[in-house]
Design a protein around this motif. Structure first.
Motif, short mmCIF file in Angstrom:
data_model
loop_
_atom_site.label_atom_id
_atom_site.label_comp_id
_atom_site.label_asym_id
_atom_site.label_seq_id
_atom_site.Cartn_x
_atom_site.Cartn_y
_atom_site.Cartn_z
N MET A 183 1.26 -1.08 0.15
CA MET A 183 0.41 0.06 0.29
C MET A 183 1.27 1.17 -0.46
SD MET A 183 -3.67 -0.40 -0.01
CE MET A 183 -3.08 1.37 0.68
N LEU A 197 -15.69 -7.86 -4.94
CA LEU A 197 -14.15 -7.84 -5.79
C LEU A 197 -13.64 -9.22 -6.38
CD1 LEU A 197 -12.71 -5.11 -3.55
CD2 LEU A 197 -14.21 -4.56 -6.32
N PHE A 216 -7.24 0.57 9.05
CA PHE A 216 -6.23 1.70 9.25
C PHE A 216 -6.52 2.43 10.23
CE2 PHE A 216 -7.33 1.00 4.74
CZ PHE A 216 -6.36 0.95 4.28
N ASN A 226 -13.01 3.77 8.08
CA ASN A 226 -13.41 4.36 6.44
C ASN A 226 -14.04 3.17 6.13
OD1 ASN A 226 -11.30 2.31 6.67
ND2 ASN A 226 -10.04 2.94 5.15
N PRO A 227 -15.36 3.23 6.53
CA PRO A 227 -16.48 2.16 6.03
C PRO A 227 -16.41 2.99 4.68
CG PRO A 227 -17.60 3.07 7.97
CD PRO A 227 -15.82 3.36 8.27
N PHE A 228 -17.37 2.53 3.84
CA PHE A 228 -17.27 2.80 2.35
C PHE A 228 -18.64 3.50 3.01
CE2 PHE A 228 -15.55 -1.02 0.92
CZ PHE A 228 -14.24 -0.22 0.28
N PRO A 229 -18.92 5.39 2.66
CA PRO A 229 -19.96 6.03 2.77
C PRO A 229 -21.16 5.29 1.95
CG PRO A 229 -17.95 7.09 1.08
CD PRO A 229 -17.77 5.81 1.84
N THR A 236 -10.77 6.53 1.85
CA THR A 236 -12.15 5.13 1.26
C THR A 236 -11.30 4.99 0.46
OG1 THR A 236 -13.88 7.10 1.73
CG2 THR A 236 -14.11 5.67 1.03
N ARG A 261 -14.55 -6.01 7.45
CA ARG A 261 -14.08 -6.02 6.22
C ARG A 261 -13.23 -6.60 5.56
NH1 ARG A 261 -14.53 -0.18 4.25
NH2 ARG A 261 -12.52 -0.21 4.86
N GLU A 308 -8.17 4.16 -0.47
CA GLU A 308 -7.37 3.31 0.23
C GLU A 308 -7.85 2.09 0.70
OE1 GLU A 308 -4.41 4.81 2.74
OE2 GLU A 308 -3.29 5.72 1.22
N ALA A 309 -8.74 2.10 1.02
CA ALA A 309 -10.00 1.33 2.37
C ALA A 309 -10.30 -0.02 1.12
CB ALA A 309 -11.07 0.98 2.65
N ALA A 310 -10.14 0.31 -0.22
CA ALA A 310 -11.23 -0.28 -1.21
C ALA A 310 -9.70 -1.09 -2.03
CB ALA A 310 -11.77 0.37 -2.70
#
Lengths: 261, 336
Positions: free
Chosen positions: A55, A114, A93, A97-100, B220, A164, B222-224
């Motif tokens: 990352m 995915l 993280f 940071n859940p997907f909003p 967000t 997740r 980076e989460a993906a």
């Protein structure tokens, strides 16, 4: 699954453009255990963590040189696709940071959708439940799975992010100060969860909180820098108990005692 | 001290009494100016609406007097222009939205920084080109070059496939009625006008879409990525859903522009007043705005009033579109 091999890091140098941020890391990370990384701000521990699932390089200009063997395979081999690395090495993280735009359910299943495209409804429900249970969140959210993930409290959001991450069944879970934005009760919930998770996953956690490192980890690594603009180094890594009672290096002792004293 | 609340003004004054000495002059001037400017917007809008309604009144009256007779019908006069306006604008959007999205995504997520910047400037430049210039370019350069494409579309999709004959309404008609009919050169048809409109709304939609895509939280994305998403998957699962309301708003803004665009349509389209779906045929359509522009110089009396009535319709139409856009934006924002 066969007994996993340790993660072996050899001669890893980490750069932001021309700037050498972390120099010459050589370390073995034991499987099915918790390794904590501590050290002062800017010492490169988070940077190092992000190289373990490639990352780091998503930041423009950032790259790493060296070898990181996961399951006997060097993830920095030019033939390796970083996307595949990240499917096996998950990450949680600093800030939840859940997907909003997604519900709790969709958040948990996002990674699986995915990776394996189609999922039968029954399998999806099972995975949803097992992942949320794995993150100690099931009882709290089972009646509102279709509500937005952002509606949860901070601690719950962070556990949703853990759910997740484990839903894609990684071998390794990296955690970058996962409790730094949480209250003590939520922190405790996540620490308990980390304890349970090491049965199944290799966990590497970066933390600023040394009590936390001593509570959750089996082994602790200490990073330090000589000064601003200088690269960070892994000073030493050892069993957590030894690190906190009788470290081999004076720097480690100064850091630990300084913070406690 | 007679007052206990510590205001910033009080803190600034090092000597003398700390009592309030009336409002500061600069403060009151500025606040009145900004309130006045806010009111001005409202007044202008009201003035336009009142003007349109008052001036259109004679036409509305005349229409009521002659109701039921063939001599004069407000609706019959206005409806084809509404149809032409909306059709041209919608077709323009259908062409412009996907291309805008792709350009915006390229700028925000694929292009190297330097190139993204250059492209951004070019998009802004495209938005600054006056519509007369687009009209000239469209009418003289583009129209002849589109002819082969139109002939191809007409011969390929204009007659085939057809709906089965037993169906009511559409039986025997071509499935894609848009390309049917009998196009003749020069191709000053609705399709050409739509293409130019598309070029004109493209920069508006692109600029806004780029902004919203760039606002996707880094964390967000980076989460993906950390879940093993490829670049396209990041865009699909994070960037597009996050930017959806912005894209809708941008499209509606583009629609507003396309509905009201006058000069380019006037200079390209050979006018007509029908409800034809055959966008390749010449002399079938006209937009409200272009119709007003082409006739108002010679119009007077009830004729003028009639044109103003069509203007009122356009005004209301734009209002409705804006209201819909706002509703969609409010509904599809990030859930929380």
């Amino acid at each position: 699954m066969a007994a996993p091999l340790p993660i072996t890091v050899e001669d890893l140098n980490i750069y932001y453009g021309d700037f050498l941020a972390v120099e010459d890391v050589n370390v073995q990370i034991m499987p099915r255990s918790v390794t904590a990384l501590i050290g002062p701000s800017g010492c490169g521990k988070s940077t190092f963590l992000r190289t373990l699932n490639r990352m780091h390089e998503v930041i423009p200009g950032a790259y790493a040189k060296g070898r990181v063997q996961i399951d006997g395979e060097n993830i920095y081999d030019p033939r390796v696709d970083p996307v595949n690395v990240r499917r096996r090495v998950g990450m949680v993280f600093q800030k939840a940071n859940p997907f909003p735009t997604m519900s709790i359910r969709d958040n948990v299943l996002a990674g699986v959708k995915l990776n394996s495209r189609r999922l039968a409804k029954k399998d999806a429900d099972e995975l949803l439940e097992s992942s949320l249970r794995g993150a100690n969140l099931w009882e709290e959210v089972k009646d509102r799975l279709d509500k937005p993930g952002l509606g949860l409290s901070g601690g719950q959001q962070q556990r949703l992010c853990i759910a997740r991450t484990i839903a894609v069944k990684p071998e390794v879970v990296l955690m970058d100060e996962p409790c730094s934005a949480l209250d003590p009760i939520s922190t405790l919930a996540i620490e308990d969860l980390i304890h349970e998770m090491k049965q199944d996953y290799t966990i590497v956690i970066v933390t600023h909180n040394m009590q936390q490192a001593s509570r959750v980890s089996d082994r602790t690594g200490f990073f330090n820098i000589a000064g601003t603009g200088k690269p960070g180094h892994l000073i030493e890594i050892d069993d957590t108990e030894k690190m906190f009672t009788n470290p081999a290096h004076k720097q480690t002792e100064d850091y630990i005692s300084g913070r406690f004293g | 001290m007679s007052t206990t609340d510590v205001t910033p003004e009080a803190a600034e004054a090092p000597t003398g009494s700390m009592k309030r000495s009336g409002r500061r002059f600069g403060d009151s001037v500025f606040s009145n100016l900004s309130i006045g400017s806010g009111l001005l917007i409202f007044l202008t809008l009201a003035a336009v609406a009142i003007f349109l309604t008052l001036e259109a009144w004679p036409a509305i009256r005349a229409s009521q007097e002659f109701e039921g007779t063939a001599e004069f019908s407000l609706i019959e006069y206005t409806a084809p222009y509404v149809f032409g306006t909306v059709l041209a604008a919608v077709i323009a959007l259908i062409m412009a939205i996907p291309i805008s999205m792709l350009i915006a995504l390229f700028i925000s997520h694929y292009a190297p920084r330097k190139m993204a910047q250059g492209l951004g400037y070019m998009i802004d430049l495209l938005a600054a080109v006056p519509s007369v210039v687009y009209g000239l370019w469209g009418g003289i350069w583009l129209v002849p070059r589109l002819e082969p494409l139109y002939m191809f579309l007409n011969s390929t999709f204009g007659t085939w496939p057809r709906w089965p004959g037993f169906l009511p309404w559409v039986g025997g008609e071509p499935v894609v009625a848009l390309f049917a009919g009998d196009p003749t050169a020069p191709m000053r048809n609705l399709a050409s006008a739509s293409v130019v409109l598309a070029v004109m709304v493209l920069p508006i939609i692109t600029a806004i879409a780029r902004e919203v895509f760039l606002q996707t939280p880094r964390l967000t994305e980076e989460a993906a990525l950390a879940l093993g998403a490829t670049k396209w998957e990041v865009i699909k699962t994070v960037v597009l859903p996050f930017g959806r309301s912005g894209v809708v708003a941008a499209s509606m803004l583009g629609l507003g522009r396309a509905l009201g665009e006058t000069m380019a349509v006037l200079m390209i389209l050979a006018p007509g007043a029908t409800f034809s779906w055959h966008i390749l045929e010449v002399g079938r359509h006209q937009s409200i705005a272009a119709n007003i522009a082409s006739r108002q110089a010679e119009a007077s009396g009830v004729d003028m009033s009639l044109l103003i009535f069509t203007g009122l319709v356009l005004f209301v139409l734009t209002f409705i579109i804006n209201a819909i856009a706002r509703a969609i934006v409010a509904r599809s924002g990030p859930k929380s």
